[in-house]
Design a protein around this motif. Structure first.
Motif, PDB file in Angstrom:
ATOM      1  N   UNK A  79       0.823  -1.209   0.000  1.00 46.82           N
ATOM      2  CA  UNK A  79       0.000   0.000   0.000  1.00 46.82           C
ATOM      3  C   UNK A  79       0.861   1.264   0.000  1.00 46.82           C
ATOM      4  N   UNK A  80       1.898   1.265   0.830  1.00 46.30           N
ATOM      5  CA  UNK A  80       2.780   2.438   0.883  1.00 46.30           C
ATOM      6  C   UNK A  80       3.553   2.580  -0.420  1.00 46.30           C
ATOM      7  N   UNK A  81       4.000   1.461  -0.963  1.00 47.89           N
ATOM      8  CA  UNK A  81       4.758   1.510  -2.232  1.00 47.89           C
ATOM      9  C   UNK A  81       3.885   2.023  -3.371  1.00 47.89           C
ATOM     10  N   UNK A  82       2.645   1.547  -3.453  1.00 44.39           N
ATOM     11  CA  UNK A  82       1.756   2.037  -4.508  1.00 44.39           C
ATOM     12  C   UNK A  82       1.476   3.518  -4.329  1.00 44.39           C
TER      13      UNK A  82
ATOM     14  N   UNK B 216      -8.690  -8.784   7.670  1.00 46.57           N
ATOM     15  CA  UNK B 216      -9.685  -7.939   6.997  1.00 46.57           C
ATOM     16  C   UNK B 216      -9.714  -6.538   7.593  1.00 46.57           C
ATOM     17  N   UNK B 217      -9.218  -6.380   8.812  1.00 49.15           N
ATOM     18  CA  UNK B 217      -9.239  -5.059   9.447  1.00 49.15           C
ATOM     19  C   UNK B 217      -8.321  -4.055   8.761  1.00 49.15           C
ATOM     20  N   UNK B 218      -7.501  -4.514   7.830  1.00 50.95           N
ATOM     21  CA  UNK B 218      -6.658  -3.567   7.094  1.00 50.95           C
ATOM     22  C   UNK B 218      -7.444  -2.859   5.994  1.00 50.95           C
ATOM     23  N   UNK B 219      -8.585  -3.405   5.592  1.00 51.27           N
ATOM     24  CA  UNK B 219      -9.310  -2.849   4.452  1.00 51.27           C
ATOM     25  C   UNK B 219      -9.847  -1.438   4.702  1.00 51.27           C
ATOM     26  N   UNK B 220     -10.595  -1.184   5.795  1.00 50.63           N
ATOM     27  CA  UNK B 220     -11.074   0.194   6.011  1.00 50.63           C
ATOM     28  C   UNK B 220      -9.952   1.226   6.117  1.00 50.63           C
ATOM     29  N   UNK B 221      -8.881   0.961   6.912  1.00 54.20           N
ATOM     30  CA  UNK B 221      -7.802   1.961   6.948  1.00 54.20           C
ATOM     31  C   UNK B 221      -7.086   2.130   5.613  1.00 54.20           C
ATOM     32  N   UNK B 222      -7.075   1.081   4.780  1.00 51.06           N
ATOM     33  CA  UNK B 222      -6.462   1.224   3.454  1.00 51.06           C
ATOM     34  C   UNK B 222      -7.213   2.266   2.629  1.00 51.06           C
ATOM     35  N   UNK B 223      -8.533   2.279   2.743  1.00 54.28           N
ATOM     36  CA  UNK B 223      -9.305   3.307   2.055  1.00 54.28           C
ATOM     37  C   UNK B 223      -8.964   4.700   2.576  1.00 54.28           C
ATOM     38  N   UNK B 224      -8.747   4.798   3.888  1.00 57.09           N
ATOM     39  CA  UNK B 224      -8.348   6.079   4.476  1.00 57.09           C
ATOM     40  C   UNK B 224      -7.005   6.528   3.915  1.00 57.09           C
ATOM     41  N   UNK B 225      -6.063   5.598   3.820  1.00 56.13           N
ATOM     42  CA  UNK B 225      -4.730   5.922   3.340  1.00 56.13           C
ATOM     43  C   UNK B 225      -4.735   6.341   1.873  1.00 56.13           C
ATOM     44  N   UNK B 226      -5.531   5.667   1.062  1.00 51.98           N
ATOM     45  CA  UNK B 226      -5.487   5.872  -0.384  1.00 51.98           C
ATOM     46  C   UNK B 226      -6.562   6.824  -0.889  1.00 51.98           C
ATOM     47  N   UNK B 227      -7.361   7.387   0.022  1.00 49.79           N
ATOM     48  CA  UNK B 227      -8.465   8.223  -0.420  1.00 49.79           C
ATOM     49  C   UNK B 227      -7.971   9.443  -1.202  1.00 49.79           C
ATOM     50  N   UNK B 228      -6.866  10.001  -0.782  1.00 45.16           N
ATOM     51  CA  UNK B 228      -6.348  11.175  -1.492  1.00 45.16           C
ATOM     52  C   UNK B 228      -5.873  10.830  -2.897  1.00 45.16           C
ATOM     53  N   UNK B 229      -5.648   9.533  -3.166  1.00 40.63           N
ATOM     54  CA  UNK B 229      -5.205   9.071  -4.487  1.00 40.63           C
ATOM     55  C   UNK B 229      -6.356   8.418  -5.256  1.00 40.63           C
TER      56      UNK B 229
ATOM     57  N   UNK C 131      -2.586  11.427   6.449  1.00 33.51           N
ATOM     58  CA  UNK C 131      -3.276  10.214   5.963  1.00 33.51           C
ATOM     59  C   UNK C 131      -2.662   8.928   6.499  1.00 33.51           C
ATOM     60  N   UNK C 132      -1.324   8.865   6.567  1.00 33.43           N
ATOM     61  CA  UNK C 132      -0.712   7.656   7.108  1.00 33.43           C
ATOM     62  C   UNK C 132      -1.004   7.513   8.600  1.00 33.43           C
ATOM     63  N   UNK C 133      -0.988   8.626   9.336  1.00 34.46           N
ATOM     64  CA  UNK C 133      -1.304   8.571  10.763  1.00 34.46           C
ATOM     65  C   UNK C 133      -2.742   8.095  10.974  1.00 34.46           C
ATOM     66  N   UNK C 134      -3.665   8.589  10.153  1.00 33.24           N
ATOM     67  CA  UNK C 134      -5.061   8.126  10.267  1.00 33.24           C
ATOM     68  C   UNK C 134      -5.159   6.640   9.949  1.00 33.24           C
ATOM     69  N   UNK C 135      -4.475   6.217   8.894  1.00 30.92           N
ATOM     70  CA  UNK C 135      -4.450   4.805   8.518  1.00 30.92           C
ATOM     71  C   UNK C 135      -4.003   3.945   9.696  1.00 30.92           C
ATOM     72  N   UNK C 136      -2.907   4.338  10.327  1.00 32.01           N
ATOM     73  CA  UNK C 136      -2.379   3.555  11.439  1.00 32.01           C
ATOM     74  C   UNK C 136      -3.333   3.556  12.627  1.00 32.01           C
ATOM     75  N   UNK C 137      -3.940   4.692  12.908  1.00 32.87           N
ATOM     76  CA  UNK C 137      -4.840   4.775  14.054  1.00 32.87           C
ATOM     77  C   UNK C 137      -6.122   3.975  13.825  1.00 32.87           C
ATOM     78  N   UNK C 138      -6.669   4.015  12.617  1.00 33.80           N
ATOM     79  CA  UNK C 138      -7.885   3.244  12.334  1.00 33.80           C
ATOM     80  C   UNK C 138      -7.601   1.751  12.409  1.00 33.80           C
ATOM     81  N   UNK C 139      -6.491   1.312  11.827  1.00 32.44           N
ATOM     82  CA  UNK C 139      -6.123  -0.109  11.890  1.00 32.44           C
ATOM     83  C   UNK C 139      -5.912  -0.534  13.337  1.00 32.44           C
ATOM     84  N   UNK C 140      -5.211   0.293  14.102  1.00 27.98           N
ATOM     85  CA  UNK C 140      -4.977  -0.001  15.519  1.00 27.98           C
ATOM     86  C   UNK C 140      -6.289  -0.084  16.287  1.00 27.98           C
TER      87      UNK C 140
END
Length: 341
Positions: free
Chosen positions: A134-137, A164-177, A282-291
């Protein structure tokens, strides 16, 4: 290599119930006989463990233990690569990622799972691989990496459903893209790749049809398949923690979080999280939502070993720790510029 060497030196020599490894016998027997272990069946783990069971070293249990050591070591390597991607290129591009990955490698919880037969080292590998993809993309890689992430998610669900809990935060991380991926030519291959990875569950009815000695739920029938993959017998544990047990769990978890990177390391990690919030929200939100998702599920899951589900959280916390160290070094360099020279 360093992590794997240490894991290998401390690897359990055979079957053990230490480190919450009570399912080891079931997993090894199912893997060796190509059967179906306890729900939800873990087809990805079973097939990989079957491969490792044929290595020409040690006894059977030792060979399957090796799967955990290899998985954890690869997860550590992927964390190094992720940390490099997230690290400013002009600030310690090698040694801070290396320290970050080794701090995670020898955190007590990961180390405990890297030396026994259990699902969680492989679970950590899938989490680390998804994080890197996700970070590389996000840093500009081509769309096939996003498709690979979708495939990895599907395949990872064949090891442990909490991936599966990575899916919602992935949307948070990639939303700007979203202009890059919210298109049919990108989304459709991603969906197909996810389905392809998830098709690993076809293994369950195929294995059950051979009547193996380990065959939980006999999933060759539709009823048996649903009973197995939905883990019906364990559903009562989900959010089943009694209110009277919550204070004790809070105390246990406080100690757990304080001992993974030491108490001073936890302070550095929280400082680093603040740094991420300042530098890459965005990365901080991604990490916090996954956590939050993993932590909530694990906290209220009413078993004595649910804290093992927190390994992806500690994976993220290691990155926070690295950011905290980087910022502390910058503060020292500004305060004592002669040291920097």
């Amino acid at each position: 290599v360093i992590a794997f060497a240490v894991y290998l030196a401390t690897l359990a020599p055979g079957l053990t119930h230490e480190n919450y490894g009570a399912d080891g016998g079931d997993l090894i027997a199912a893997a060796r006989t190509l059967g179906v272990p306890h729900p939800p069946g873990y087809p990805t783990y079973t097939l990989l463990a079957w491969l490792f069971s044929h290595l020409p070293v040690g006894i059977l249990a030792y060979r399957v233990n090796l799967l955990s050591a290899v998985s954890a070591a690869i997860a550590v390597a992927l964390l190094y690569l992720t940390s490099q991607l997230l690290q400013p290129p002009d600030e310690h591009p090698v040694w801070i990622p290396a320290a970050t990955s080794l701090v995670f490698a020898f955190s007590p919880l990961l180390w405990s799972q890297a030396v026994i037969t259990e699902l969680y080292a492989l679970h950590t590998l899938f989490a680390s691989l998804l994080l890197w993809l996700l970070v590389r993309w996000r840093t500009g890689a081509r769309d096939p990496l996003l498709w690979l992430a979708a495939f990895t998610l599907g395949l990872g669900l064949g090891n442990h459903l909490t991936i599966v809990f990575v899916a919602p935060p992935a949307l948070v991380l990639l939303w700007s893209e979203r202009q890059r991926w919210f298109r049919v030519r990108v989304l459709l291959p991603a969906v197909l790749a996810f389905i392809l990875g998830l098709s690993i569950y076809v293994y369950l009815p195929l294995a059950a049809a051979q009547r193996p000695p380990v065959n939980w739920g006999n999933p060759q029938t539709w009823r048996g398949f649903l009973w197995t993959v939905t883990a019906r017998q364990y559903q009562a544990f989900g959010f089943g923690l009694e209110p009277s047990s919550m204070p004790g769990r809070l105390g246990t978890w406080a100690l757990l979080f304080g001992t993974q990177f030491a108490w001073w390391g936890l302070a550095i990690a929280l400082f680093g999280l603040w740094g991420w919030w300042q530098r890459d929200r965005p990365f901080a939100r991604f990490a916090l939502v996954w956590t939050a998702l993993v932590g909530t599920y694990a906290f209220f899951y009413n078993t004595g070993d649910s804290h093992v589900y927190l390994l992806p959280v500690f994976l993220l916390m290691a990155l926070w720790w690295g950011e905290g160290v980087r910022r502390l070094l910058r503060l020292v360099q500004h305060r004592f510029p002669a040291w920097h020279r």
